[in-house]
Design a protein around this motif. Sequence first.
Motif, PDB file in Angstrom:
ATOM      1  N   MET A 124     -22.056   0.988  -7.811  1.00 27.40           N
ATOM      2  CA  MET A 124     -21.008   1.519  -8.681  1.00 27.40           C
ATOM      3  C   MET A 124     -19.765   1.597  -7.803  1.00 27.40           C
ATOM      4  O   MET A 124     -19.752   2.311  -6.803  1.00 27.40           O
ATOM      5  CB  MET A 124     -21.372   2.896  -9.216  1.00 27.40           C
ATOM      6  CG  MET A 124     -20.253   3.545 -10.013  1.00 27.40           C
ATOM      7  SD  MET A 124     -19.798   2.667 -11.505  1.00 27.40           S
ATOM      8  CE  MET A 124     -20.853   3.461 -12.675  1.00 27.40           C
ATOM      9  N   ARG A 125     -18.731   0.833  -8.148  1.00 25.46           N
ATOM     10  CA  ARG A 125     -17.508   0.764  -7.346  1.00 25.46           C
ATOM     11  C   ARG A 125     -16.354   1.320  -8.183  1.00 25.46           C
ATOM     12  O   ARG A 125     -16.194   0.962  -9.345  1.00 25.46           O
ATOM     13  CB  ARG A 125     -17.235  -0.667  -6.915  1.00 25.46           C
ATOM     14  CG  ARG A 125     -18.361  -1.196  -6.048  1.00 25.46           C
ATOM     15  CD  ARG A 125     -17.947  -2.438  -5.287  1.00 25.46           C
ATOM     16  NE  ARG A 125     -18.916  -2.754  -4.269  1.00 25.46           N
ATOM     17  CZ  ARG A 125     -18.809  -2.428  -2.999  1.00 25.46           C
ATOM     18  NH1 ARG A 125     -17.762  -1.746  -2.582  1.00 25.46           N
ATOM     19  NH2 ARG A 125     -19.729  -2.758  -2.129  1.00 25.46           N
ATOM     20  N   ASN A 126     -15.544   2.188  -7.550  1.00 25.88           N
ATOM     21  CA  ASN A 126     -14.442   2.850  -8.251  1.00 25.88           C
ATOM     22  C   ASN A 126     -13.211   2.880  -7.359  1.00 25.88           C
ATOM     23  O   ASN A 126     -13.330   3.132  -6.154  1.00 25.88           O
ATOM     24  CB  ASN A 126     -14.823   4.294  -8.579  1.00 25.88           C
ATOM     25  CG  ASN A 126     -16.103   4.375  -9.360  1.00 25.88           C
ATOM     26  OD1 ASN A 126     -16.114   4.163 -10.552  1.00 25.88           O
ATOM     27  ND2 ASN A 126     -17.210   4.669  -8.676  1.00 25.88           N
ATOM     28  N   GLU A 127     -12.056   2.645  -7.941  1.00 20.91           N
ATOM     29  CA  GLU A 127     -10.813   2.780  -7.175  1.00 20.91           C
ATOM     30  C   GLU A 127      -9.680   3.212  -8.092  1.00 20.91           C
ATOM     31  O   GLU A 127      -9.664   2.898  -9.284  1.00 20.91           O
ATOM     32  CB  GLU A 127     -10.456   1.509  -6.428  1.00 20.91           C
ATOM     33  CG  GLU A 127     -10.043   0.340  -7.273  1.00 20.91           C
ATOM     34  CD  GLU A 127      -9.692  -0.882  -6.430  1.00 20.91           C
ATOM     35  OE1 GLU A 127      -8.502  -1.022  -6.082  1.00 20.91           O
ATOM     36  OE2 GLU A 127     -10.587  -1.675  -6.159  1.00 20.91           O
ATOM     37  N   ALA A 128      -8.761   3.971  -7.496  1.00 20.96           N
ATOM     38  CA  ALA A 128      -7.557   4.410  -8.204  1.00 20.96           C
ATOM     39  C   ALA A 128      -6.372   4.149  -7.278  1.00 20.96           C
ATOM     40  O   ALA A 128      -6.481   4.331  -6.060  1.00 20.96           O
ATOM     41  CB  ALA A 128      -7.634   5.886  -8.555  1.00 20.96           C
ATOM     42  N   GLU A 129      -5.259   3.710  -7.870  1.00 23.37           N
ATOM     43  CA  GLU A 129      -4.070   3.395  -7.067  1.00 23.37           C
ATOM     44  C   GLU A 129      -2.824   3.813  -7.841  1.00 23.37           C
ATOM     45  O   GLU A 129      -2.724   3.573  -9.048  1.00 23.37           O
ATOM     46  CB  GLU A 129      -4.044   1.892  -6.793  1.00 23.37           C
ATOM     47  CG  GLU A 129      -2.904   1.438  -5.936  1.00 23.37           C
ATOM     48  CD  GLU A 129      -2.944  -0.063  -5.716  1.00 23.37           C
ATOM     49  OE1 GLU A 129      -3.798  -0.520  -4.925  1.00 23.37           O
ATOM     50  OE2 GLU A 129      -2.140  -0.774  -6.350  1.00 23.37           O
ATOM     51  N   TYR A 130      -1.900   4.440  -7.127  1.00 25.19           N
ATOM     52  CA  TYR A 130      -0.633   4.860  -7.717  1.00 25.19           C
ATOM     53  C   TYR A 130       0.498   4.221  -6.912  1.00 25.19           C
ATOM     54  O   TYR A 130       0.495   4.282  -5.682  1.00 25.19           O
ATOM     55  CB  TYR A 130      -0.494   6.386  -7.687  1.00 25.19           C
ATOM     56  CG  TYR A 130       0.801   6.876  -8.267  1.00 25.19           C
ATOM     57  CD1 TYR A 130       1.004   6.904  -9.636  1.00 25.19           C
ATOM     58  CD2 TYR A 130       1.838   7.287  -7.441  1.00 25.19           C
ATOM     59  CE1 TYR A 130       2.206   7.348 -10.171  1.00 25.19           C
ATOM     60  CE2 TYR A 130       3.045   7.729  -7.962  1.00 25.19           C
ATOM     61  CZ  TYR A 130       3.220   7.754  -9.341  1.00 25.19           C
ATOM     62  OH  TYR A 130       4.410   8.178  -9.855  1.00 25.19           O
ATOM     63  N   ARG A 131       1.452   3.590  -7.603  1.00 30.45           N
ATOM     64  CA  ARG A 131       2.620   2.962  -6.960  1.00 30.45           C
ATOM     65  C   ARG A 131       3.891   3.582  -7.525  1.00 30.45           C
ATOM     66  O   ARG A 131       3.968   3.867  -8.713  1.00 30.45           O
ATOM     67  CB  ARG A 131       2.669   1.460  -7.245  1.00 30.45           C
ATOM     68  CG  ARG A 131       1.592   0.681  -6.587  1.00 30.45           C
ATOM     69  CD  ARG A 131       1.691  -0.796  -6.964  1.00 30.45           C
ATOM     70  NE  ARG A 131       0.588  -1.508  -6.369  1.00 30.45           N
ATOM     71  CZ  ARG A 131       0.710  -2.381  -5.391  1.00 30.45           C
ATOM     72  NH1 ARG A 131       1.892  -2.673  -4.914  1.00 30.45           N
ATOM     73  NH2 ARG A 131      -0.345  -2.983  -4.891  1.00 30.45           N
ATOM     74  N   TYR A 132       4.879   3.722  -6.629  1.00 30.33           N
ATOM     75  CA  TYR A 132       6.174   4.236  -7.052  1.00 30.33           C
ATOM     76  C   TYR A 132       7.261   3.363  -6.453  1.00 30.33           C
ATOM     77  O   TYR A 132       7.288   3.136  -5.240  1.00 30.33           O
ATOM     78  CB  TYR A 132       6.368   5.691  -6.608  1.00 30.33           C
ATOM     79  CG  TYR A 132       7.648   6.278  -7.139  1.00 30.33           C
ATOM     80  CD1 TYR A 132       7.728   6.725  -8.444  1.00 30.33           C
ATOM     81  CD2 TYR A 132       8.791   6.340  -6.343  1.00 30.33           C
ATOM     82  CE1 TYR A 132       8.911   7.246  -8.952  1.00 30.33           C
ATOM     83  CE2 TYR A 132       9.979   6.848  -6.845  1.00 30.33           C
ATOM     84  CZ  TYR A 132      10.022   7.302  -8.142  1.00 30.33           C
ATOM     85  OH  TYR A 132      11.198   7.799  -8.648  1.00 30.33           O
ATOM     86  N   THR A 133       8.169   2.872  -7.283  1.00 32.64           N
ATOM     87  CA  THR A 133       9.278   2.048  -6.835  1.00 32.64           C
ATOM     88  C   THR A 133      10.473   2.960  -6.571  1.00 32.64           C
ATOM     89  O   THR A 133      11.085   3.481  -7.507  1.00 32.64           O
ATOM     90  CB  THR A 133       9.629   0.981  -7.891  1.00 32.64           C
ATOM     91  OG1 THR A 133       8.458   0.215  -8.165  1.00 32.64           O
ATOM     92  CG2 THR A 133      10.734   0.063  -7.417  1.00 32.64           C
ATOM     93  N   LEU A 134      10.783   3.152  -5.281  1.00 32.38           N
ATOM     94  CA  LEU A 134      11.923   3.997  -4.903  1.00 32.38           C
ATOM     95  C   LEU A 134      13.245   3.321  -5.242  1.00 32.38           C
ATOM     96  O   LEU A 134      14.198   3.972  -5.670  1.00 32.38           O
ATOM     97  CB  LEU A 134      11.897   4.292  -3.409  1.00 32.38           C
ATOM     98  CG  LEU A 134      10.821   5.256  -2.921  1.00 32.38           C
ATOM     99  CD1 LEU A 134      10.834   5.351  -1.405  1.00 32.38           C
ATOM    100  CD2 LEU A 134      11.036   6.631  -3.520  1.00 32.38           C
ATOM    101  N   SER A 135      13.295   2.015  -5.001  1.00 26.09           N
ATOM    102  CA  SER A 135      14.491   1.223  -5.293  1.00 26.09           C
ATOM    103  C   SER A 135      14.040  -0.210  -5.480  1.00 26.09           C
ATOM    104  O   SER A 135      12.853  -0.507  -5.380  1.00 26.09           O
ATOM    105  CB  SER A 135      15.492   1.328  -4.135  1.00 26.09           C
ATOM    106  OG  SER A 135      14.981   0.664  -2.990  1.00 26.09           O
ATOM    107  N   LYS A 136      14.981  -1.120  -5.723  1.00 25.29           N
ATOM    108  CA  LYS A 136      14.587  -2.528  -5.865  1.00 25.29           C
ATOM    109  C   LYS A 136      14.055  -3.091  -4.557  1.00 25.29           C
ATOM    110  O   LYS A 136      13.406  -4.124  -4.544  1.00 25.29           O
ATOM    111  CB  LYS A 136      15.748  -3.366  -6.387  1.00 25.29           C
ATOM    112  CG  LYS A 136      16.868  -3.556  -5.398  1.00 25.29           C
ATOM    113  CD  LYS A 136      17.927  -4.490  -5.947  1.00 25.29           C
ATOM    114  CE  LYS A 136      18.921  -4.817  -4.838  1.00 25.29           C
ATOM    115  NZ  LYS A 136      19.667  -5.998  -5.097  1.00 25.29           N
TER     116      LYS A 136
END
Length: 172
Positions: free
Chosen positions: A75-87
Motif C-alpha cells: 500500500m503506497r501513499n503520498e501527498a504533495e503541496y506546491r506553492y508558486t511564490l512568483s513566476k
Amino acid sequence: QKVLEVPALMGNYTASNALQKDSAFKIFLTYRKQFGKSGLMIRTAWFTDDLHYTDKISSADDGFSIDSKIGARQMRNEAEYRYTLSKNVTLGAGADYNSLNGISSNYHNRIHEDELAFSAFAKLNLGKWTGNLGLRKEFLEGNDPGLLYSFGWQYKVSEQLVFRTNLSNKFR
C-alpha cells in the motif's frame, strides 16, 4: 497472469524443467486540487505480486525438487503541496507512507515493514536557466540513510536543444 518456461542456464545445454507463474494486480487513485497559486496532490496505490516457481530434476519425476511460492502486498501513499511564490519561484513539501508485506515461508509466511518519508523542494526559473533543489528524509526500520538531496540545473538553448545536469544521493 503469465506462465514462463525458464530456459536452461547459458553454457548448460540440458533441457530445463523449471516453470515460473507470475501474477500481479495494481490499482491507483490520484486526487488533485488547485487553489490559485498552490496545489495539492494525493496518490494512493495497492499492488499485489505473486510468483510460483517449480523445478524438477527430471521431467519424468512426479514431484518437484523446488516448489517455491512468494508474494508481496504493498500500500503506497503520498501527498504533495506546491506553492508558486512568483513566476520564478515554486516551493513544495510532501510526505510518503508505505506499508509493505512480503509473503514467503522464509519469514514464517509474512514479514512487514513500514516506510515514512518527508520531502521539501524548490524550483527557480530564470528564463533559459532552471534550477531544482530537493531534500528528503526517510524513516526506515533498521536503516538511517541520512538526509538525501538532489540538485540540478537545466539550460534551454532552443526548443530542440537542452542541457541538463543533476547531482544527488539515493538510497534503495
